[in-house]
Design a protein around this motif. Sequence first.
Motif, short mmCIF file in Angstrom:
data_model
loop_
_atom_site.label_atom_id
_atom_site.label_comp_id
_atom_site.label_asym_id
_atom_site.label_seq_id
_atom_site.Cartn_x
_atom_site.Cartn_y
_atom_site.Cartn_z
N LEU A 13 44.62 50.39 59.95
CA LEU A 13 44.18 49.23 60.71
C LEU A 13 42.66 49.10 60.66
CD1 LEU A 13 44.80 46.85 62.56
CD2 LEU A 13 44.73 48.43 64.49
N GLN A 14 41.96 50.22 60.80
CA GLN A 14 40.49 50.20 60.73
C GLN A 14 40.03 49.77 59.35
OE1 GLN A 14 38.30 50.71 63.40
NE2 GLN A 14 36.95 49.79 61.90
N GLU A 15 40.72 50.22 58.30
CA GLU A 15 40.36 49.81 56.94
C GLU A 15 40.52 48.31 56.74
OE1 GLU A 15 42.91 52.21 54.52
OE2 GLU A 15 41.70 54.02 54.80
N VAL A 16 41.60 47.76 57.26
CA VAL A 16 41.83 46.31 57.16
C VAL A 16 40.77 45.56 57.94
CG1 VAL A 16 43.42 44.44 57.74
CG2 VAL A 16 44.30 46.53 56.69
N LEU A 17 40.46 46.01 59.14
CA LEU A 17 39.43 45.38 59.95
C LEU A 17 38.09 45.39 59.22
CD1 LEU A 17 38.41 44.08 62.55
CD2 LEU A 17 38.17 46.38 63.51
N ASP A 18 37.75 46.51 58.61
CA ASP A 18 36.49 46.61 57.86
C ASP A 18 36.47 45.64 56.68
OD1 ASP A 18 35.41 48.49 59.56
OD2 ASP A 18 35.85 50.20 58.26
N GLU A 19 37.60 45.52 55.97
CA GLU A 19 37.67 44.59 54.84
C GLU A 19 37.45 43.15 55.29
OE1 GLU A 19 41.43 45.25 52.92
OE2 GLU A 19 40.94 47.33 52.44
N VAL A 20 38.08 42.77 56.39
CA VAL A 20 37.94 41.42 56.91
C VAL A 20 36.51 41.18 57.38
CG1 VAL A 20 38.68 39.83 58.75
CG2 VAL A 20 40.37 41.18 57.49
N ARG A 21 35.95 42.16 58.07
CA ARG A 21 34.57 42.02 58.55
C ARG A 21 33.60 41.88 57.37
NH1 ARG A 21 33.74 46.46 63.40
NH2 ARG A 21 33.95 44.98 65.12
N GLU A 22 33.81 42.67 56.32
CA GLU A 22 32.94 42.59 55.14
C GLU A 22 33.01 41.20 54.52
OE1 GLU A 22 32.24 44.58 50.73
OE2 GLU A 22 33.82 45.37 52.01
N MET A 23 34.20 40.68 54.32
CA MET A 23 34.35 39.35 53.72
C MET A 23 33.70 38.28 54.59
SD MET A 23 38.16 39.37 51.99
CE MET A 23 39.02 39.70 53.52
N ALA A 24 33.91 38.37 55.89
CA ALA A 24 33.31 37.39 56.80
C ALA A 24 31.79 37.52 56.81
CB ALA A 24 33.87 37.56 58.21
N ALA A 25 31.29 38.75 56.82
CA ALA A 25 29.85 38.98 56.84
C ALA A 25 29.19 38.35 55.62
CB ALA A 25 29.55 40.48 56.89
N ILE A 26 29.79 38.52 54.47
CA ILE A 26 29.22 37.95 53.25
C ILE A 26 29.17 36.43 53.35
CG2 ILE A 26 29.69 37.60 50.79
CD1 ILE A 26 30.59 40.60 50.75
N GLN A 27 30.20 35.82 53.87
CA GLN A 27 30.20 34.37 54.03
C GLN A 27 29.12 33.93 55.03
OE1 GLN A 27 31.83 32.14 52.10
NE2 GLN A 27 32.27 34.03 51.00
N TYR A 28 29.02 34.63 56.15
CA TYR A 28 28.00 34.29 57.14
C TYR A 28 26.59 34.46 56.59
CZ TYR A 28 31.53 34.24 60.91
OH TYR A 28 32.59 33.95 61.71
N ILE A 29 26.37 35.52 55.82
CA ILE A 29 25.03 35.80 55.27
C ILE A 29 24.61 34.72 54.29
CG2 ILE A 29 23.81 37.38 53.69
CD1 ILE A 29 25.05 39.68 55.29
#
Length: 71
Positions: A13-29
Motif C-alpha cells: 500500500l505504501q509503495e502504491v501511495l508513493d507511486e501515485v504521489r510521484e506521478m502527481a508531484a511531477i504533474q504539479y511541478i
Amino acid sequence: MAEEMAVARRKRLQEVLDEVREMAAIQYIKNPMNTMSDIAFLLGFSEQSAFSRAFKKWTGKSPVEYRNSLN
C-alpha cells in the motif's frame, strides 16, 4: 503467517501511495504557478522538507532541480 501478510499488504500500500504521489508531484511541478509548499500540501506531506526528501528519493533530483531541468 497472518501478521506477515498484513505487513506485506501495508508495505505494498505504501509503495502504491508513493507511486501515485510521484506521478502527481511531477504533474504539479510542471506548472510554474504551483509553489513547492503548495505541492507538498496537496500531496499530503506535513512539511515541505519531507516532500523534498521523498521527491529526491523517487527521481534522484530535488523538486527545484527537477523543475529547472524542464526548461
